[in-house]
Each structure stands twice: as structure tokens, then as C-alpha cells.
Motif scaffolding. Structure first.
Motif, PDB file in Angstrom:
ATOM      1  N   TYR A 230       0.823  -1.213   0.000  1.00  0.00           N
ATOM      2  CA  TYR A 230       0.000   0.000   0.000  1.00  0.00           C
ATOM      3  C   TYR A 230       0.860   1.268   0.000  1.00  0.00           C
TER       4      TYR A 230
ATOM      5  N   GLN B 116       2.040   2.304  -3.511  1.00  0.00           N
ATOM      6  CA  GLN B 116       1.034   2.688  -4.497  1.00  0.00           C
ATOM      7  C   GLN B 116       1.026   4.191  -4.818  1.00  0.00           C
TER       8      GLN B 116
ATOM      9  N   PHE C 187      -6.374  -1.197  -1.680  1.00  0.00           N
ATOM     10  CA  PHE C 187      -5.858  -0.682  -2.948  1.00  0.00           C
ATOM     11  C   PHE C 187      -6.407   0.725  -3.141  1.00  0.00           C
ATOM     12  N   ARG C 188      -5.537   1.636  -3.547  1.00  0.00           N
ATOM     13  CA  ARG C 188      -5.927   3.051  -3.635  1.00  0.00           C
ATOM     14  C   ARG C 188      -6.908   3.276  -4.786  1.00  0.00           C
TER      15      ARG C 188
ATOM     16  N   LEU D 248      -5.327   5.229  -7.741  1.00  0.00           N
ATOM     17  CA  LEU D 248      -4.468   4.377  -8.559  1.00  0.00           C
ATOM     18  C   LEU D 248      -5.302   3.437  -9.418  1.00  0.00           C
TER      19      LEU D 248
END
Length: 359
Positions: A189, A192, A235-236, A239
Motif C-alpha cells: 500500500y 502505491q 488498494f488506492r 491508482l
């Protein structure tokens, strides 16, 4: 007229048309017939096919150029390696072709073993970047402590153990080409945001501070539901949207079973070129079993199964020929039409053959 030329190690064909003003020649128009090396290779393959059928006397005119093209070829996978006549397979090949003139970031989704790497390489090899490198990175295979230095590189002296002169990261290595981030869902993370910055700013910052502009195309792949990971905050979201500019989803083999006969025979042809004894075809009974199975491992499982069966068949053949020649390996190699070294390699490296060494 057509002419052939070499430029930056690429063989190409140009069409030249004369321009007249009245009856006076005043110039010419010159344009390439192919946008990349892959198009040319497919054209030459088609010419050779017509020649082999007696439809074209191709060999005398094009043979030397074709051989040179094949010898310089470094393509790992092309659009033709994504096999299938199903609607899904045709749609994916069309998507790959449509992306040939684009630099857009692509996200390839699909279960493990369905062919994501083949699609990624095909996108690169049909694009204008095809003469520059494609750097494949398995994000799951990099230890977490090394992810930043492997992806973005580092300067000399930036940490204990840093090599003299620093080191280029994978993004720098892919300059002018493509970087393929397989299993992108496995990126830590905290890395990212750094990847997001690279995508936005088109520059990479090495550990130690040096910022380097890069010109790359990013292709990412995952077998996970990235949006579900966004919802779980693993998860971003920013992104996710940056990676998912264009999505290519590869359905599992169980949803395109009509492709199984083509895939199986394509793999069989490749294996026959490596084995001491060819298998002419796959029986109807075996193909029916293939079609009734769910293939949780997808195309990779099918390929592995075929390879294991060919290895067993080859081991049986070698064993029988050794017995016929009273274990004389030179005679065995001659009968199998392979070198003695190749026979030793097969006995040493093939798991199904290792037991023969004790005979």
C-alpha cells in the motif's frame, strides 16, 4: 513500386508512387505499408504459406529477407498467440489491434493461467513501441523491502549496500517501451502513491533523490477484483482509476470451451517440435474429456497437462529404444535422430526419464 529497406534494425516495405504533371515526372509519394515489425512478419508468413501451396513463387524474391526478419525476431508473444474462435477470443484480438496506435494504460483482468501475459506482450508487439523493450515485473515475487528500489532504482550511497554507481529500476529500463506489472494487486500500500506519481508525472524518483523523466506505456494485470480491494481499503482508488483506463477481461477457459480443440492442437504442434516422437493428433475420446472438464487452471493447466503427457510418451519411447539397443546410448541417439548430448540432457533433466538413468 514496392521497395524493401532496413531502419533501426526493422525490415519494412514502402510503396512509392510517381507524380506526373502532364507527361513530366515531377516527384513521388513514399509511404510505409506497415506500421510495425509484427505486421510485416504476418505478411511474410502469409506469403510463405501461399508459396508452399504453389499459389505464389515467393521463395526466389523474398526468401533472404524473410530469413533475416525471422533471425532478428525477438517477439515472445504476438496477437496470433491468443488462440481461439470464440466470440471472447475474437473480441480480445480486436481490442489488442485497436490499441496498436494508442499509448493508453491497460488493465488486464482474468483468472490465473488464462493468458494475461500473452495479451500484454501482444499489445506491446503490435504497437509503435515494439522495437523498444517490454519489461515484465511480477509484483508478487519482489520482497516487500526491495519493491521501491527494484521499481524506481536508487543512487549510489543512498543506503548501506547500495551498489557503486547506483541502479536503474524497472521503470527506467522500460524507457521508450512498455512495463508490464503482473499481479499489480500485490503492490504494498505504501508503494502505491509512488506508482501513481510515476503515472501522472511521467517521471521516476530514485531512492536518494534523483528524478528522471521517462516515456513508457504501463500495462497492469490482476486475477483479483481490484474494486473490491478499493472498498476494503487495500488498494488506492486513485491508482485504480489511473490503471483502469482501458480494461481487457479474459474469461476463464470454462466459458469458452469451443476454443479448447484449437488451443490443444496449437500446443501439440509446439511440443512436437521439441520431442523425439511426434503425436499426430488428439483422439476424439480425449478431446471429449477435455471439453467436459472445468479447467480451474485455465489455459496454463491445459498446456501443462499436454506437456506432461508428451513427456511420458517421450520417456517411454526413449526407454524402448534403449532396450532395443542394449542400453547403447550412441545407437539410441542415432535411432532417435538426436545428438548424444541431447539424449543425455533428456535423461538428466526430464523427470519422467530420470529413472531410466539407473538402468
Amino acid at each position: 513500386m514496392n521497395c524493401f529497406y532496413f531502419s533501426s534494425d526493422v525490415t519494412n516495405i514502402a510503396r512509392i508512387e510517381p507524380l506526373y504533371k502532364g507527361e513530366k515526372l515531377v516527384g513521388a509519394i513514399d509511404y510505409d505499408l506497415f506500421t510495425n515489425g509484427r505486421d510485416l512478419k504476418e505478411f511474410l508468413n502469409k506469403l510463405e504459406e501461399f508459396s508452399s501451396k504453389g499459389l505464389l513463387n515467393y521463395q526466389s524474391t523474398f526468401h533472404s529477407m524473410y530469413d533475416a526478419s525471422k533471425k532478428s525476431n525477438t517477439i515472445k508473444y504476438s496477437i496470433n498467440d491468443f488462440i481461439g474462435n470464440s466470440h471472447a477470443a475474437k473480441e480480445i484480438r480486436m481490442q489488442i489491434a485497436d490499441l496498436s496506435e494508442s499509448n493508453s494504460t491497460v488493465l488486464i483482468t482474468g483468472k490465473t493461467g488464462c493468458g494475461k501475459e500473452e495479451v500484454a506482450h501482444s499489445i506491446h508487439n503490435t504497437s509503435r513501441r515494439c522495437q523498444c523493450p517490454i519489461i515484465s515485473v511480477n509484483c508478487a515475487a519482489i520482497p516487500e523491502a526491495l519493491v521501491q528500489s527494484e521499481l524506481f532504482g536508487y543512487e549510489e550511497g543512498s543506503f548501506t549496500g547500495a551498489q557503486h554507481g547506483g541502479k536503474r529500476g524497472f521503470f527506467e529500463m522500460a524507457h521508450k517501451g512498455t512495463i508490464f506489472l503482473d499481479e499489480v494487486d500485490q503492490l504494498p500500500y505504501h508503494i502505491q502513491p509512488k506508482l501513481l506519481r510515476v503515472l501522472q508525472e511521467k517521471e521516476v524518483t530514485r531512492i536518494g533523490g534523483k528524478t528522471i523523466p521517462i516515456d513508457i506505456r504501463v500495462i497492469a494485470a490482476t486475477n483479483k477484483d481490484l474494486w473490491h480491494m478499493v472498498e476494503d481499503e487495500t488498494f488506492r482508488e486513485d491508482l485504480y482509476y489511473r490503471l483502469n483506463v482501458i480494461e481487457i477481461n479474459i474469461p476463464p477457459l470454462s466459458e469458452r470451451k469451443e476454443d479448447i480443440p484449437l488451443l490443444a492442437n496449437y500446443r501439440l504442434d509446439k511440443l512436437n517440435k521439441q520431442m523425439v516422437k511426434n503425436v499426430d493428433s488428439i483422439s476424439n475420446e480425449v478431446m471429449e474429456l477435455f471439453l467436459s472438464y472445468d479447467w480451474p487452471g485455465n489455459v496454463r493447466e491445459l498446456n501443462n497437462l499436454l506437456e506432461q503427457v508428451r513427456m511420458r510418451a517421450e520417456a517411454d519411447t526413449i526407454k524402448k529404444v534403449l532396450e532395443l539397443n542394449n542400453q547403447n546410448r550412441s545407437k539410441t541417439a542415432n535411432m532417435l535422430k538426436i545428438s548424444r548430448t541431447a539424449l543425455y540432457d533428456k535423461l538428466k533433466n526430464t523427470s519422467f526419464c530420470k529413472g531410466i538413468l539407473t538402468l
